[in-house]
Design an enzyme around this catalytic site. Structure first.
Site, short mmCIF file in Angstrom:
data_model
loop_
_atom_site.label_atom_id
_atom_site.label_comp_id
_atom_site.label_asym_id
_atom_site.label_seq_id
_atom_site.Cartn_x
_atom_site.Cartn_y
_atom_site.Cartn_z
N SER A 196 43.43 39.28 38.67
CA SER A 196 44.73 39.83 39.41
C SER A 196 44.39 39.10 40.64
CB SER A 196 43.84 41.22 39.64
OG SER A 196 44.57 41.87 40.68
N TYR B 174 37.21 48.05 41.84
CA TYR B 174 38.35 47.09 40.96
C TYR B 174 37.99 45.87 41.50
CZ TYR B 174 42.70 45.27 39.36
OH TYR B 174 43.66 44.41 38.80
#
Length: 276
Positions: A138, A151
């Protein structure tokens, strides 16, 4: 013999579209998901594209099941040419709000699962002198973001693991890369864990959610992101880092040149400022 691509997280989103693109390009795609009863969208997309995929069950956090699956594929199909670690899970909570169970869950799905699968496919690739291992991380693997502590921590960790492995694996003909999408229109947001609530973080959280909602309203399509992932697999060019859009490239680049951290913090402070 047809090259085999093992892909995780293919029931929806960019994993689904990457699987279809690679199948159309001639790969024998082993498309995995936790619940094969959710394969309808993938199978329908494959039929529409005039191709087929080999759907198999895999919960990526079940390391024993992963080992069994890799062994079965190697025995049945002769080896794995491409591992695409795509399965992931989001989390919205700052450090004080997140339970340690949630932190561990993020590490299990976003870090330990791709590490385990990488370890499982490496012997066969090394012995064969060729292979690709690509992990969808990401922009949050390069840019720490408010209320994404667990995360981003897991995504930073997996990028560090893969970047450390890359030059060693390359000596055996195995290419290791990460792929960094920005916001993608998919089920990812729906599936994210959301333990963050009001309290002392309420106004900041509201501002962050408002910004995130706007970002995902203008998100890259899952089909476009999946095509970009497949293009990275198929490219003759080797890169350690790939992004799926120009916006993702600009976002990641802002962090990679930010040697004192002020540029990123200058931007992310604004994400949690309450609107006047």
């Amino acid at each position: 013999m047809t090259d085999v691509a093992l892909i995780t997280g293919t029931s929806s989103g960019m994993g689904l579209h990457a699987a279809i693109e690679l199948a159309r390009s001639g790969f024998h795609v082993v498309a995995t998901m936790r619940d094969v009863n959710r394969a309808d969208r993938l199978l329908a997309a494959a039929a529409e594209a005039g191709t087929t995929v080999d759907v198999r069950a895999l919960d990526v956090v079940d390391h024993a099941a992963a080992a069994t699956l890799v062994s079965e594929i190697e025995a049945e199909l002769g080896g794995i040419a491409v591992l695409l670690n795509n399965a992931g899970r989001g989390s919205v909570a700052s450090a004080e709000q997140a339970s340690m169970e949630e932190v561990r869950d993020q590490l299990e799905v976003n870090y330990l699962a791709p590490v385990n699968l990488t370890k499982l496919v490496l012997p066969g690739m090394r012995e064969g002198g060729t292979g690709q291992i690509l992990t969808v991380t990401s922009v949050g693997g390069a840019v720490g973001q408010p209320f994404a502590d667990s995360y981003c921590g897991a995504k930073f960790a997996v990028e560090g693991f893969m970047q450390s492995l890359a030059p060693v694996a390359e000596r055996f003909g195995v290419r290791v890369s990460v792929i960094e999408p920005a916001a993608v229109a998919s089920d990812f947001v729906t599936n994210a864990e959301r333990t963050a609530t009001g309290g002392p973080y309420g106004e900041m959280l509201d501002a962050y959610i408002a910004r995130s909602t706007a970002a995902f309203a203008n998100a890259q399509s899952a089909e476009s992101a999946g095509a970009a992932i497949a293009a990275a697999v198929l490219s003759d060019e080797y890169r350690f880092r790939w992004q799926t859009s120009e916006g993702a490239t600009a976002f990641v680049g802002a962090s990679l040149v930010d040697t004192d951290g002020s540029r990123v913090l200058g931007a992310t402070r604004g994400w949690i400022a309450a609107s006047s």
